[in-house]
Design a protein around this motif. Structure first.
Motif, PDB file in Angstrom:
ATOM      1  N   VAL A 241     101.729 -34.679 -15.521  1.00  0.00           N
ATOM      2  CA  VAL A 241     102.348 -34.470 -16.835  1.00  0.00           C
ATOM      3  C   VAL A 241     102.706 -32.999 -16.993  1.00  0.00           C
ATOM      4  O   VAL A 241     103.814 -32.648 -17.427  1.00  0.00           O
ATOM      5  CB  VAL A 241     101.431 -34.959 -17.974  1.00  0.00           C
ATOM      6  CG1 VAL A 241     102.046 -34.649 -19.330  1.00  0.00           C
ATOM      7  CG2 VAL A 241     101.159 -36.454 -17.843  1.00  0.00           C
ATOM      8  N   TRP A 242     101.801 -32.102 -16.619  1.00  0.00           N
ATOM      9  CA  TRP A 242     102.060 -30.662 -16.705  1.00  0.00           C
ATOM     10  C   TRP A 242     103.309 -30.290 -15.900  1.00  0.00           C
ATOM     11  O   TRP A 242     104.168 -29.558 -16.367  1.00  0.00           O
ATOM     12  CB  TRP A 242     100.851 -29.873 -16.204  1.00  0.00           C
ATOM     13  CG  TRP A 242     101.086 -28.402 -16.221  1.00  0.00           C
ATOM     14  CD1 TRP A 242     101.598 -27.628 -15.213  1.00  0.00           C
ATOM     15  CD2 TRP A 242     100.857 -27.505 -17.314  1.00  0.00           C
ATOM     16  NE1 TRP A 242     101.688 -26.325 -15.605  1.00  0.00           N
ATOM     17  CE2 TRP A 242     101.231 -26.224 -16.892  1.00  0.00           C
ATOM     18  CE3 TRP A 242     100.366 -27.681 -18.601  1.00  0.00           C
ATOM     19  CZ2 TRP A 242     101.143 -25.106 -17.719  1.00  0.00           C
ATOM     20  CZ3 TRP A 242     100.255 -26.570 -19.419  1.00  0.00           C
ATOM     21  CH2 TRP A 242     100.650 -25.304 -18.980  1.00  0.00           C
TER      22      TRP A 242
ATOM     23  N   THR B  51     105.870 -32.080 -15.077  1.00  0.00           N
ATOM     24  CA  THR B  51     107.112 -32.548 -15.691  1.00  0.00           C
ATOM     25  C   THR B  51     107.487 -31.757 -16.934  1.00  0.00           C
ATOM     26  O   THR B  51     108.627 -31.813 -17.385  1.00  0.00           O
ATOM     27  CB  THR B  51     107.035 -34.042 -16.072  1.00  0.00           C
ATOM     28  OG1 THR B  51     106.014 -34.229 -17.047  1.00  0.00           O
ATOM     29  CG2 THR B  51     106.789 -34.914 -14.866  1.00  0.00           C
ATOM     30  N   MET B  52     106.527 -31.008 -17.473  1.00  0.00           N
ATOM     31  CA  MET B  52     106.787 -30.218 -18.680  1.00  0.00           C
ATOM     32  C   MET B  52     106.988 -28.737 -18.365  1.00  0.00           C
ATOM     33  O   MET B  52     107.178 -27.941 -19.288  1.00  0.00           O
ATOM     34  CB  MET B  52     105.627 -30.375 -19.666  1.00  0.00           C
ATOM     35  CG  MET B  52     105.492 -31.781 -20.162  1.00  0.00           C
ATOM     36  SD  MET B  52     104.214 -31.910 -21.397  1.00  0.00           S
ATOM     37  CE  MET B  52     104.890 -33.235 -22.369  1.00  0.00           C
ATOM     38  N   SER B  53     106.971 -28.374 -17.082  1.00  0.00           N
ATOM     39  CA  SER B  53     107.088 -26.956 -16.759  1.00  0.00           C
ATOM     40  C   SER B  53     108.132 -26.633 -15.690  1.00  0.00           C
ATOM     41  O   SER B  53     108.389 -25.467 -15.425  1.00  0.00           O
ATOM     42  CB  SER B  53     105.718 -26.407 -16.326  1.00  0.00           C
ATOM     43  OG  SER B  53     105.219 -27.107 -15.205  1.00  0.00           O
TER      44      SER B  53
ATOM     45  N   LEU C  58     112.252 -31.328 -16.366  1.00  0.00           N
ATOM     46  CA  LEU C  58     112.544 -31.346 -17.805  1.00  0.00           C
ATOM     47  C   LEU C  58     113.899 -32.002 -18.073  1.00  0.00           C
ATOM     48  O   LEU C  58     114.056 -32.778 -19.014  1.00  0.00           O
ATOM     49  CB  LEU C  58     112.537 -29.929 -18.377  1.00  0.00           C
ATOM     50  CG  LEU C  58     111.173 -29.286 -18.579  1.00  0.00           C
ATOM     51  CD1 LEU C  58     111.319 -27.783 -18.771  1.00  0.00           C
ATOM     52  CD2 LEU C  58     110.454 -29.911 -19.752  1.00  0.00           C
TER      53      LEU C  58
ATOM     54  N   LEU D  35     113.965 -34.627 -21.214  1.00  0.00           N
ATOM     55  CA  LEU D  35     113.926 -33.873 -22.471  1.00  0.00           C
ATOM     56  C   LEU D  35     115.315 -33.760 -23.104  1.00  0.00           C
ATOM     57  O   LEU D  35     115.886 -32.687 -23.207  1.00  0.00           O
ATOM     58  CB  LEU D  35     113.328 -32.483 -22.234  1.00  0.00           C
ATOM     59  CG  LEU D  35     113.067 -31.625 -23.473  1.00  0.00           C
ATOM     60  CD1 LEU D  35     112.070 -32.287 -24.410  1.00  0.00           C
ATOM     61  CD2 LEU D  35     112.587 -30.242 -23.088  1.00  0.00           C
TER      62      LEU D  35
ATOM     63  N   GLU E 198     113.586 -21.958 -17.775  1.00  0.00           N
ATOM     64  CA  GLU E 198     112.153 -22.113 -17.970  1.00  0.00           C
ATOM     65  C   GLU E 198     111.398 -21.155 -17.055  1.00  0.00           C
ATOM     66  O   GLU E 198     111.562 -21.197 -15.842  1.00  0.00           O
ATOM     67  CB  GLU E 198     111.768 -23.569 -17.658  1.00  0.00           C
ATOM     68  CG  GLU E 198     110.348 -23.919 -17.859  1.00  0.00           C
ATOM     69  CD  GLU E 198     109.964 -24.081 -19.315  1.00  0.00           C
ATOM     70  OE1 GLU E 198     108.766 -24.114 -19.580  1.00  0.00           O
ATOM     71  OE2 GLU E 198     110.847 -24.164 -20.192  1.00  0.00           O
TER      72      GLU E 198
ATOM     73  N   LEU F  59     100.491 -26.451 -26.824  1.00  0.00           N
ATOM     74  CA  LEU F  59     100.468 -27.718 -26.106  1.00  0.00           C
ATOM     75  C   LEU F  59      99.140 -27.812 -25.371  1.00  0.00           C
ATOM     76  O   LEU F  59      98.751 -26.869 -24.681  1.00  0.00           O
ATOM     77  CB  LEU F  59     101.622 -27.781 -25.115  1.00  0.00           C
ATOM     78  CG  LEU F  59     101.659 -28.997 -24.199  1.00  0.00           C
ATOM     79  CD1 LEU F  59     103.085 -29.477 -24.029  1.00  0.00           C
ATOM     80  CD2 LEU F  59     101.041 -28.702 -22.856  1.00  0.00           C
TER      81      LEU F  59
ATOM     82  N   LEU G 184      98.358 -35.858 -24.747  1.00  0.00           N
ATOM     83  CA  LEU G 184      99.163 -34.704 -25.128  1.00  0.00           C
ATOM     84  C   LEU G 184      98.925 -34.419 -26.607  1.00  0.00           C
ATOM     85  O   LEU G 184      99.023 -35.333 -27.425  1.00  0.00           O
ATOM     86  CB  LEU G 184     100.647 -35.022 -24.908  1.00  0.00           C
ATOM     87  CG  LEU G 184     101.651 -34.102 -25.595  1.00  0.00           C
ATOM     88  CD1 LEU G 184     101.924 -32.893 -24.721  1.00  0.00           C
ATOM     89  CD2 LEU G 184     102.940 -34.841 -25.886  1.00  0.00           C
TER      90      LEU G 184
ATOM     91  N   TYR H 284     109.837 -38.717 -24.981  1.00  0.00           N
ATOM     92  CA  TYR H 284     108.532 -39.039 -24.400  1.00  0.00           C
ATOM     93  C   TYR H 284     108.499 -40.444 -23.817  1.00  0.00           C
ATOM     94  O   TYR H 284     107.809 -40.680 -22.822  1.00  0.00           O
ATOM     95  CB  TYR H 284     107.412 -38.822 -25.415  1.00  0.00           C
ATOM     96  CG  TYR H 284     107.130 -37.360 -25.669  1.00  0.00           C
ATOM     97  CD1 TYR H 284     107.174 -36.425 -24.637  1.00  0.00           C
ATOM     98  CD2 TYR H 284     106.825 -36.898 -26.941  1.00  0.00           C
ATOM     99  CE1 TYR H 284     106.927 -35.079 -24.856  1.00  0.00           C
ATOM    100  CE2 TYR H 284     106.569 -35.553 -27.175  1.00  0.00           C
ATOM    101  CZ  TYR H 284     106.619 -34.653 -26.131  1.00  0.00           C
ATOM    102  OH  TYR H 284     106.366 -33.329 -26.353  1.00  0.00           O
TER     103      TYR H 284
ATOM    104  N   LEU I 130     110.041 -39.894 -20.535  1.00  0.00           N
ATOM    105  CA  LEU I 130     109.074 -39.230 -19.659  1.00  0.00           C
ATOM    106  C   LEU I 130     108.058 -40.250 -19.144  1.00  0.00           C
ATOM    107  O   LEU I 130     107.709 -40.247 -17.955  1.00  0.00           O
ATOM    108  CB  LEU I 130     108.369 -38.093 -20.398  1.00  0.00           C
ATOM    109  CG  LEU I 130     107.210 -37.422 -19.648  1.00  0.00           C
ATOM    110  CD1 LEU I 130     107.662 -36.858 -18.311  1.00  0.00           C
ATOM    111  CD2 LEU I 130     106.595 -36.316 -20.521  1.00  0.00           C
TER     112      LEU I 130
END
Length: 162
Positions: free
Chosen positions: A28-29, A31-33, A38, A42, A55, A111, A122, A150, A153
């Motif tokens: 998860v981290w 995919t968010m960084s 992203l 997103l 990013e 977050l 999350l 989400y 995601l």
């Protein structure tokens, strides 16, 4: 059954957003960084696309995201990371450059990703500069775009985590 997004208030200036993902916290981290990941999820509700995804997830690093939507709609958000603790926590400033007029002004977003067995919880806490800004964000329908992203995601994570 899909995991549901929960949006609640805390105090006069905060929104707390929670959602569970059926994937390990590290994934998860990631995919968010990472910009390339992203861009896969997103971009909010149908008809929207992410047009800019810059990013740099490190203390002092900046991010800038932009989206375009139906009928010429658009949003641009940018900010600076204040704290990064992979794969569990980030704190950053956020400011909408365009779009989301009710949210104008700098907000502070925290977050947190927590292990819940084979799932990840999350929790995002957004501190707005005023009660009016927070209430404007809630009135904007932001949770619908967030929920769509989400859900997307979650579908991506299910394909990767198997």
């Amino acid at each position: 059954m899909k995991n549901k997004l929960s949006v609640t208030t805390s105090g006069e200036r905060e929104i707390v957003i929670t959602r569970t993902f059926n994937a390990p916290r590290e994934l998860v981290w990631e995919t968010m960084s990472k910009p390339e990941l992203l861009k896969r999820w997103l971009f909010g509700p149908p008809g929207w696309e992410m047009t800019v995804c810059e990013e740099d997830p490190r203390v002092g690093g900046k991010f800038r995201w932009a989206w375009s939507g139906p009928d010429g709609a658009g949003m641009t958000m940018s900010g600076v990371y204040r704290e990064i603790v992979p794969p569990e926590r980030s704190v950053r400033t956020e400011c909408f450059e365009t779009g989301c007029i009710p949210q104008m002004g700098e907000q502070l977003t925290t977050l947190v990703l927590a292990d819940r067995g084979e799932q990840t919880l999350l929790t995002i806490t957004v501190l707005y500069p005023s009660k009016e800004a927070r209430d404007g964000a809630l009135a904007s329908g932001m949770e619908h775009g967030m929920a769509a992203g989400y859900d997307r995601l979650d579908e991506y994570l299910m394909g990767v985590a198997v």
